[in-house]
Structure formats: C-alpha cells, structure tokens
Design a protein around this motif. Structure first.
Motif, short mmCIF file in Angstrom:
data_model
loop_
_atom_site.label_atom_id
_atom_site.label_comp_id
_atom_site.label_asym_id
_atom_site.label_seq_id
_atom_site.Cartn_x
_atom_site.Cartn_y
_atom_site.Cartn_z
N ALA A 167 48.47 6.94 -16.54
CA ALA A 167 47.78 7.50 -15.38
C ALA A 167 46.74 6.54 -14.84
CB ALA A 167 47.14 8.83 -15.76
N GLN A 168 46.04 5.79 -15.74
CA GLN A 168 44.98 4.90 -15.26
C GLN A 168 45.53 3.68 -14.53
OE1 GLN A 168 45.57 5.57 -18.47
NE2 GLN A 168 45.44 3.75 -19.79
N ALA A 169 46.84 3.41 -14.65
CA ALA A 169 47.45 2.28 -13.95
C ALA A 169 47.96 2.66 -12.56
CB ALA A 169 48.59 1.70 -14.77
N LEU A 170 48.15 3.95 -12.32
CA LEU A 170 48.76 4.38 -11.06
C LEU A 170 47.96 4.00 -9.82
CD1 LEU A 170 50.16 7.87 -12.13
CD2 LEU A 170 51.50 5.87 -11.47
N PRO A 171 46.61 4.15 -9.81
CA PRO A 171 45.87 3.76 -8.60
C PRO A 171 46.06 2.29 -8.23
CG PRO A 171 44.50 5.15 -9.99
CD PRO A 171 45.72 4.80 -10.80
N PHE A 172 45.99 1.40 -9.23
CA PHE A 172 46.18 -0.02 -8.92
C PHE A 172 47.59 -0.29 -8.42
CE2 PHE A 172 47.62 -4.25 -10.31
CZ PHE A 172 46.78 -5.03 -9.53
N GLU A 173 48.58 0.32 -9.07
CA GLU A 173 49.96 0.09 -8.63
C GLU A 173 50.17 0.59 -7.21
OE1 GLU A 173 53.25 0.79 -11.03
OE2 GLU A 173 52.41 -0.12 -12.84
N PHE A 174 49.58 1.73 -6.88
CA PHE A 174 49.67 2.25 -5.51
C PHE A 174 49.04 1.26 -4.53
CE2 PHE A 174 47.85 4.36 -1.86
CZ PHE A 174 48.87 5.18 -1.41
N MET A 175 47.82 0.84 -4.81
CA MET A 175 47.10 -0.05 -3.90
C MET A 175 47.79 -1.41 -3.77
SD MET A 175 44.60 1.67 -2.68
CE MET A 175 43.61 3.13 -3.05
N MET A 176 48.37 -1.89 -4.87
CA MET A 176 49.06 -3.18 -4.85
C MET A 176 50.20 -3.18 -3.83
SD MET A 176 50.62 -5.24 -8.12
CE MET A 176 51.73 -3.89 -8.54
N ASN A 177 50.76 -2.02 -3.57
CA ASN A 177 51.82 -1.90 -2.57
C ASN A 177 51.26 -1.50 -1.20
OD1 ASN A 177 54.63 -2.10 -4.00
ND2 ASN A 177 53.34 -0.95 -5.40
N ALA A 178 50.50 -0.41 -1.16
CA ALA A 178 50.08 0.16 0.12
C ALA A 178 49.14 -0.74 0.91
CB ALA A 178 49.42 1.52 -0.12
N LEU A 179 48.33 -1.54 0.23
CA LEU A 179 47.39 -2.40 0.95
C LEU A 179 48.05 -3.68 1.47
CD1 LEU A 179 44.08 -1.93 -1.07
CD2 LEU A 179 44.69 -1.01 1.19
N ARG A 180 49.34 -3.84 1.22
CA ARG A 180 50.09 -4.90 1.90
C ARG A 180 50.41 -4.52 3.35
NH1 ARG A 180 52.50 -8.90 -1.18
NH2 ARG A 180 54.04 -9.19 0.49
N LEU A 181 50.35 -3.23 3.63
CA LEU A 181 50.67 -2.74 4.98
C LEU A 181 49.48 -2.93 5.90
CD1 LEU A 181 52.53 0.52 3.97
CD2 LEU A 181 53.56 -1.52 4.99
N THR A 182 49.72 -3.53 7.05
CA THR A 182 48.65 -3.77 8.02
C THR A 182 47.96 -2.47 8.41
OG1 THR A 182 49.88 -5.67 8.86
CG2 THR A 182 48.11 -4.81 10.25
N ALA A 183 48.74 -1.40 8.59
CA ALA A 183 48.18 -0.11 8.98
C ALA A 183 47.63 0.67 7.80
CB ALA A 183 49.24 0.73 9.69
N GLY A 184 47.79 0.16 6.58
CA GLY A 184 47.27 0.85 5.42
C GLY A 184 48.01 2.15 5.14
N PHE A 185 47.26 3.16 4.73
CA PHE A 185 47.89 4.43 4.34
C PHE A 185 46.97 5.60 4.66
CE2 PHE A 185 45.37 2.89 0.79
CZ PHE A 185 44.73 4.03 0.31
N GLU A 186 47.58 6.77 4.82
CA GLU A 186 46.81 7.98 4.99
C GLU A 186 46.24 8.41 3.64
OE1 GLU A 186 49.25 10.91 6.79
OE2 GLU A 186 49.67 9.69 8.58
N PRO A 187 44.97 8.83 3.58
CA PRO A 187 44.37 9.20 2.28
C PRO A 187 45.20 10.21 1.50
CG PRO A 187 42.67 9.07 3.96
CD PRO A 187 43.98 8.89 4.67
N ALA A 188 45.84 11.15 2.19
CA ALA A 188 46.63 12.17 1.48
C ALA A 188 47.81 11.56 0.73
CB ALA A 188 47.13 13.22 2.48
N LEU A 189 48.29 10.39 1.19
CA LEU A 189 49.45 9.77 0.53
C LEU A 189 49.11 9.33 -0.89
CD1 LEU A 189 52.41 8.91 1.12
CD2 LEU A 189 51.52 6.62 1.61
N PHE A 190 47.86 8.92 -1.11
CA PHE A 190 47.46 8.48 -2.46
C PHE A 190 47.67 9.61 -3.47
CE2 PHE A 190 44.36 8.12 -5.88
CZ PHE A 190 44.57 6.82 -6.32
#
Length: 415
Positions: A325-348
């Motif tokens: 569980a403690q690795a999930l936030p980093f793994e999410f950000m490692m992908n989602a922050l590659r997007l120029t538009a980023g992500f909607e907070p609810a998606l996290f």
C-alpha cells in the motif's frame, strides 16, 4: 496539526489495504520478443531471430497464456490491444489475425478498441501493412528513430532513411492512425540534424508522434561501450526544438515524449499513465491487475524458449507480487505526472484506494518548489516540473518511505 502528527497520519493511511470501489479500465499487451538485430541502446526483452521464428508454436502459447489468465480478468472488457516487442511486424498478417481471433473468442473486446502494432521500416515488413489492417490492427506505430542515414547507422538500426520514408508513405496510405517514433540526442547529432528529423516527420502529418531522448540503459551495448552524446545543454535545446516545431503544427504535447493531433492520443498508453490495469501475455510481458483490496504485478518468463516450455506446463508467470500500500502513491505519481494535463484528484483515490491526503506533504512541497499546480479540479506538473520530473517524483518516494515515529516503513520495490 503538528509535523509529527501529519507524518503519522500519512503513514497510517499508507499502512491500510487499498479500498478500491471500481476496477480500472483493462488493456491487453502482447509481447513479440524477436527482432532482426538487437539495437545497441535497447533494454527491452528482445532477441535476435536466428532463422525463422516459431510462429505457430508462439500463437498457441499466447492463446494458452491468455486462457490461463482468464480467471484473473473474468468478465472485464478490454479497451485496447498493443503488440509490442521486439519487432511484432516480423509476424505474418495471418499470425496477427489468428492472435486477435483468439483474443476476441476469449475476452469481451470493446467494439471501438484501439489495436496497435509496432513495426520497423524494412521493405518486406512494410508490404505486410495491408494484411495487418485486414486482421484488425487499426493503429500502426513505426520505429523510425531518424531519417538521417548517419544517425541510423550510429544507433545500429537496420533500415536507412529512404526505407523510413517509404514505410511512412505506405503506412499512411493504409492506416488512418499512425504513430512515428523518433529519437534525439543521438551520437554525433547536432541541433540542426534534430530539427531536420522532426520537421521531416511532422510534414507527413501523422496522427501521433513520439520523440524520445536517447538514454543509456544498463545491460545494453551502449552501456558497456558508451558513445559520445550531445552535452546536456544541446540535448535540452533539441527537446525545445522538438516541442516548438510540433506546437506550431498543432500537435498537443500531452505526455513527456508524446504529441498528438486533437483526439488522437494513444488510448493504450493513456491507460498506463492513468494507472489503469493491463494484462501482459508473451515472453517477458508484465501485468498490473487490480483486485478488491490489492494490486498485483507479475512478469512472464523472459527467454522465448523458457516461456514456451512454461506455458506448456501451465505456469507462464515467473514472478508476481502484491504492491505494498505504501508504494501505490509513488507508482501512481510516476505515471500520472508524465501527463501534461496531470490528473483529477478523485482519480488518485479511485486507482490507489487511498485518500489524496496520504501525500499531502509531498504535494505541498512540490507546489512550493514550483513543480506542480493544483486546485480542486486538477493536479498537474508545471513546465519546470516536466523538465525535472525525476526530482518531482523523488518527493513522493520520500514521503511514502518516511517512517512514522517508532515505526519502520519499507522502501517500495520500484525505488
């Protein structure tokens, strides 16, 4: 709230099992491990084909692999299929047709599914394009890398500039949706060489362009025998030249290395970057699958011979682990922050099962450094954050591995 209490609160969130209410979209990745010649910069799971590839046996193995995976994805619709490699275009159109037929017979493939096949610009392969299209491929990704013969020779490609141009013309005559892969910061490349490549590619007006900075990866020929590459300032100027040239032509820079005409973003890759699920079949293929309360990553046997043998035994997966569980936030950000538009907070929360407050400190710090912008609608990297993406991501790695007082939290396996 005190700093200690804030850290303890974050860690308590991260210690919970993820509470996922909705399963993410599912994609299918099909790995074809053979290529004509291993490129000196390539660290993908690929092997030089010595003689004919065992096409019939591999189709049977892929079909069996998919069947063995069905209990893990039962009833889930597949929204995209991606043939990657290696060089998938070494397969015959009949083989691709047989594989897609096997997929359709076993999983609910969305009627509008994006089906991509990677191809290299050899003349023989280009002649197969019509067959691939008839088999159900509706998006072709061409590994051009450069149109300059000197650059192609420097990076060990088996085609020349003339073959690249012919392949692009044939692809565009056959497919409405074409991606061209280019690389920059190549050995001996000057800024004007890079400009010429990107302008040549853009002049064809493909639906999608990918432009990658050449990086030297471990376990490659270039890692053992490093070529002389452009310095950092020149490489940065090349990146700016690529972005400017494509912006002028109306391409949307929607991900670190990806540019698309309006509405032509790669749906398969977007699913990766939005932390969606994917089942990978074939030698060395990776999977990320979500189940209620857990996320599991796995990898098939890498060597083609071992993969074929293990599939026949009914055990194609070489290794699998539940993502802590403690690795999930980093793994999410490692992908989602590659997007120029980023992500909607609810998606996290939707994709990790954790509240966004689990990474409040990292978000605050990233914002204070000018690396992200955020409000109630979106979290997105700034131009500075996109340029220094590794520094931005390190903030989330630090937060998710920071222990609460008196408690040890293991570093995630992706570090």
């Amino acid at each position: 709230m005190s700093a200690v209490a804030s850290v303890a609160s974050s860690v308590s969130f991260l210690a919970r099992r993820p509470q996922l209410k909705v399963l993410p979209p599912l994609a299918l990745y099909i790995h074809v491990p053979w290529c004509v010649r291993k490129c000196p910069y390539c660290d993908f799971n690929s092997f030089e084909a010595r003689g004919e590839i065992p096409e019939k046996r591999y189709i049977e193995a892929l079909t069996r692999d998919l069947e063995l995976a069905l209990p893990e994805i039962w009833g889930r619709r597949v929204y995209s299929v991606f043939f990657g490699g290696g060089t998938p275009s070494l397969l015959s159109p009949e083989a691709v047709d047989a594989i897609l037929s096997a997929v359709r017979a076993r999983v609910p493939l969305d009627v509008h599914a994006e089906v991509t096949l990677e191809a290299n610009p050899g003349t023989v392969e280009a002649a197969k394009f019509a067959g691939f299209r008839a088999a159900g491929v509706n998006r072709l990704s061409l590994g051009i890398q450069s149109f300059d013969d000197r650059m192609l020779q420097a990076i060990g490609r088996v085609h020349d500039g003339a073959q690249a141009r012919r392949a692009v013309e044939m692809a565009l005559a056959t497919f409405e949706n074409v991606n061209l892969d280019l690389m920059y910061a190549l050995p001996g490349q000057e800024l004007e060489d890079c400009r010429r490549d990107i302008e040549t590619a853009a002049a064809y007006r493909p639906a999608h362009l990918s432009a990658y900075h050449l990086t030297i990866e471990p376990n490659t020929f270039f890692h053992r025998y490093p070529p002389r590459l452009p310095d950092e300032d020149t490489a940065a100027a090349m990146q700016e030249a690529v972005e400017e040239a494509l912006a002028v032509r109306g391409y949307v820079h929607y991900e670190t290395s990806a540019f698309a005409q309006s509405g032509r973003q790669c749906r398969h890759n977007l699913n990766y970057w939005r932390f969606g699920d994917y089942l990978g079949i074939g030698a060395g293929a990776h999977s990320k699958l979500t189940f209620p309360g857990r996320v599991v990553r796995s990898q098939r046997y890498k060597q083609p011979k071992a993969y074929l043998e293990q599939v026949a035994r009914g055990v194609p997966i070489q290794e699998a682990h539940e993502v802590p569980a403690q690795a999930l936030p980093f793994e999410f950000m490692m992908n989602a922050l590659r997007l120029t538009a980023g992500f909607e907070p609810a998606l996290f929360e939707e994709r990790t099962g954790l509240p966004l407050t689990a990474v409040t400190q990292a978000l605050d710090l990233a914002e204070s450094k000018g690396l992200i912008v955020r409000d109630h609608r979106r979290v997105a990297p700034t131009p500075l954050g996109r340029r220094f993406l590794n520094d931005l991501l390190a903030l989330f790695l630090e937060e998710t591995t920071r222990p609460a007082p008196g408690r040890h939290v293991a570093r995630p396996p992706s570090s």
